[in-house]
Motif scaffolding. Structure first.
Motif, PDB file in Angstrom:
ATOM      1  N   GLU A 157      32.228  63.092  68.339  1.00  0.00           N
ATOM      2  CA  GLU A 157      31.082  62.413  68.940  1.00  0.00           C
ATOM      3  C   GLU A 157      31.361  62.424  70.573  1.00  0.00           C
ATOM      4  O   GLU A 157      32.515  63.214  70.918  1.00  0.00           O
ATOM      5  N   VAL A 158      30.303  62.292  71.138  1.00  0.00           N
ATOM      6  CA  VAL A 158      30.267  62.611  72.655  1.00  0.00           C
ATOM      7  C   VAL A 158      29.856  61.440  73.306  1.00  0.00           C
ATOM      8  O   VAL A 158      28.741  60.833  72.594  1.00  0.00           O
ATOM      9  N   ARG A 159      30.167  60.664  74.283  1.00  0.00           N
ATOM     10  CA  ARG A 159      29.749  59.409  74.892  1.00  0.00           C
ATOM     11  C   ARG A 159      29.698  59.457  76.336  1.00  0.00           C
ATOM     12  O   ARG A 159      30.496  60.311  77.023  1.00  0.00           O
ATOM     13  N   ALA A 160      28.649  58.953  76.890  1.00  0.00           N
ATOM     14  CA  ALA A 160      28.402  59.117  78.281  1.00  0.00           C
ATOM     15  C   ALA A 160      28.184  57.560  78.788  1.00  0.00           C
ATOM     16  O   ALA A 160      27.617  56.620  78.101  1.00  0.00           O
ATOM     17  N   SER A 161      28.932  57.168  79.762  1.00  0.00           N
ATOM     18  CA  SER A 161      28.982  55.873  80.449  1.00  0.00           C
ATOM     19  C   SER A 161      28.703  55.693  81.805  1.00  0.00           C
ATOM     20  O   SER A 161      29.052  56.759  82.479  1.00  0.00           O
ATOM     21  N   TYR A 162      28.228  54.762  82.384  1.00  0.00           N
ATOM     22  CA  TYR A 162      27.835  54.487  83.603  1.00  0.00           C
ATOM     23  C   TYR A 162      28.356  53.047  84.006  1.00  0.00           C
ATOM     24  O   TYR A 162      28.638  52.068  83.280  1.00  0.00           O
ATOM     25  N   GLU A 163      29.319  53.377  85.032  1.00  0.00           N
ATOM     26  CA  GLU A 163      30.080  52.243  85.616  1.00  0.00           C
ATOM     27  C   GLU A 163      29.191  51.301  86.705  1.00  0.00           C
ATOM     28  O   GLU A 163      28.767  51.699  87.640  1.00  0.00           O
ATOM     29  N   PHE A 164      29.128  50.064  86.394  1.00  0.00           N
ATOM     30  CA  PHE A 164      28.701  49.017  87.368  1.00  0.00           C
ATOM     31  C   PHE A 164      29.642  48.309  88.287  1.00  0.00           C
ATOM     32  O   PHE A 164      29.281  48.277  89.464  1.00  0.00           O
ATOM     33  N   GLY A 165      30.875  48.375  88.003  1.00  0.00           N
ATOM     34  CA  GLY A 165      31.928  47.975  88.619  1.00  0.00           C
ATOM     35  C   GLY A 165      32.729  49.062  89.504  1.00  0.00           C
ATOM     36  O   GLY A 165      32.787  50.256  89.171  1.00  0.00           O
ATOM     37  N   ARG A 166      32.847  48.681  90.717  1.00  0.00           N
ATOM     38  CA  ARG A 166      33.084  49.533  91.998  1.00  0.00           C
ATOM     39  C   ARG A 166      34.638  49.395  92.088  1.00  0.00           C
ATOM     40  O   ARG A 166      35.052  48.280  92.401  1.00  0.00           O
ATOM     41  N   PRO A 167      35.414  50.700  92.307  1.00  0.00           N
ATOM     42  CA  PRO A 167      36.833  50.421  92.863  1.00  0.00           C
ATOM     43  C   PRO A 167      36.861  49.667  94.229  1.00  0.00           C
ATOM     44  O   PRO A 167      37.669  49.035  94.483  1.00  0.00           O
ATOM     45  N   GLU A 168      35.719  49.969  95.005  1.00  0.00           N
ATOM     46  CA  GLU A 168      35.995  49.618  96.468  1.00  0.00           C
ATOM     47  C   GLU A 168      35.605  48.106  96.701  1.00  0.00           C
ATOM     48  O   GLU A 168      34.658  47.565  96.193  1.00  0.00           O
ATOM     49  N   SER A 169      36.374  47.368  97.134  1.00  0.00           N
ATOM     50  CA  SER A 169      36.464  45.960  97.340  1.00  0.00           C
ATOM     51  C   SER A 169      36.740  45.729  98.928  1.00  0.00           C
ATOM     52  O   SER A 169      36.667  44.222  99.036  1.00  0.00           O
ATOM     53  N   GLN A 170      36.992  46.411  99.916  1.00  0.00           N
ATOM     54  CA  GLN A 170      37.410  46.361 101.018  1.00  0.00           C
ATOM     55  C   GLN A 170      36.442  46.676 102.183  1.00  0.00           C
ATOM     56  O   GLN A 170      36.490  46.604 103.339  1.00  0.00           O
ATOM     57  N   ASP A 171      35.127  47.083 101.571  1.00  0.00           N
ATOM     58  CA  ASP A 171      33.777  47.207 102.571  1.00  0.00           C
ATOM     59  C   ASP A 171      34.373  48.373 103.586  1.00  0.00           C
ATOM     60  O   ASP A 171      33.846  48.405 104.578  1.00  0.00           O
ATOM     61  N   ARG A 172      35.055  49.464 102.903  1.00  0.00           N
ATOM     62  CA  ARG A 172      35.244  50.522 103.839  1.00  0.00           C
ATOM     63  C   ARG A 172      34.162  51.371 103.636  1.00  0.00           C
ATOM     64  O   ARG A 172      33.868  52.360 104.462  1.00  0.00           O
ATOM     65  N   ILE A 173      33.499  51.510 102.665  1.00  0.00           N
ATOM     66  CA  ILE A 173      32.252  52.348 102.510  1.00  0.00           C
ATOM     67  C   ILE A 173      31.373  51.440 101.938  1.00  0.00           C
ATOM     68  O   ILE A 173      31.335  50.285 101.475  1.00  0.00           O
ATOM     69  N   PHE A 174      29.747  51.881 101.836  1.00  0.00           N
ATOM     70  CA  PHE A 174      28.732  50.982 101.700  1.00  0.00           C
ATOM     71  C   PHE A 174      28.592  50.964 100.167  1.00  0.00           C
ATOM     72  O   PHE A 174      28.376  49.720  99.679  1.00  0.00           O
ATOM     73  N   ASP A 175      28.662  51.900  99.552  1.00  0.00           N
ATOM     74  CA  ASP A 175      28.476  51.572  98.146  1.00  0.00           C
ATOM     75  C   ASP A 175      28.907  53.112  97.346  1.00  0.00           C
ATOM     76  O   ASP A 175      29.234  54.145  97.855  1.00  0.00           O
TER      77      ASP A 175
END
Length: 223
Positions: free
Chosen positions: A185-203
């Motif tokens: 099979e093949v799967r595609a996933s989209y992440e809502f959780g972001r590694p960034e937690s220190q506000d060094r970049i916007f998004d």
């Protein structure tokens, strides 16, 4: 414990036992390769910046497939997967690479068509935890301090968000050999959780593509 409570518990146990005897459950192993992608917005006034994802990373784990009726069921996986990014400078002569190793748990609805040869459609949420962040290399920094690039995540003082969650969808084919099943099979996933937690970049946003093969063995047969 009064008679009514005892009777209710016995009734629930009978229902659960009946459901299990009428279900079909298989367990097995799953492995393959994953390809990730990532983009980010340094600051709100700048459009998304695309960066290269990491390629041909191994994905492996355990799979549990449970059919509660014909052609419909659920699948629960516990797998280890690597995502990340490669960002180049403007001249594309230097690069920064970071990898994220996750313990990922997809819980997917599983619909199939066919009998011994099947076509599957799967979809549902996934959750996970960041096990390790590794800055593979760091060869350049931004020349403009007002326009940040992707920061490090595996250095001292970095504190990446460790919770992963998102949506996964996939399709595949399987072949049943008695109590054994082979699935590609093949799967595609989209992440809502972001590694960034220190506000060094916007998004930032990430996605992942997995190509896998599974071997499952039936441990409970539907009656």
């Amino acid at each position: 414990m009064n008679i009514t409570i005892k009777a209710s518990i016995i009734f629930l146990l009978v229902i659960a036992s009946t459901a299990l005897t009428q279900a079909q459950t298989s367990i097995g192993i799953r492995g393959g390769l994953s390809y990730s992608g990532m983009s980010y917005r340094p600051i709100p006034s700048i459009p998304n910046q695309k960066v290269h994802g990491v390629k041909s990373q191994p994905v492996f784990g355990l799979a549990l497939e449970h059919y509660y009726k014909d052609h419909a069921g659920i699948e629960l996986d516990i797998q280890y997967v690597t995502t990340g990014y490669v960002e180049y400078n403007e001249e594309e002569t230097l690069s920064n690479e970071t990898q994220f190793d996750y313990l990922k748990i997809p819980l997917l609805s599983n619909f199939y068509f066919g009998r011994s040869g099947r076509f599957h459609i799967k979809m549902g949420p996934h959750f996970g935890r960041l096990m390790k962040a590794t800055d593979v290399r760091r060869e350049f920094e931004t020349n403009n301090p007002d326009v940040p690039i992707l920061p490090t995540y595996g250095q001292e003082g970095d504190d990446p968000n460790r919770f992963m969650y998102g949506l996964t969808a996939g399709a595949g084919i399987s072949k049943v050999f008695g109590k054994s099943t082979i699935v590609a099979e093949v799967r595609a996933s989209y992440e809502f959780g972001r590694p960034e937690s220190q506000d060094r970049i916007f998004d930032m946003s990430g996605s992942n593509l997995e190509f896998t093969v599974s071997y499952l063995f039936q441990v409970l047969e539907r009656k």
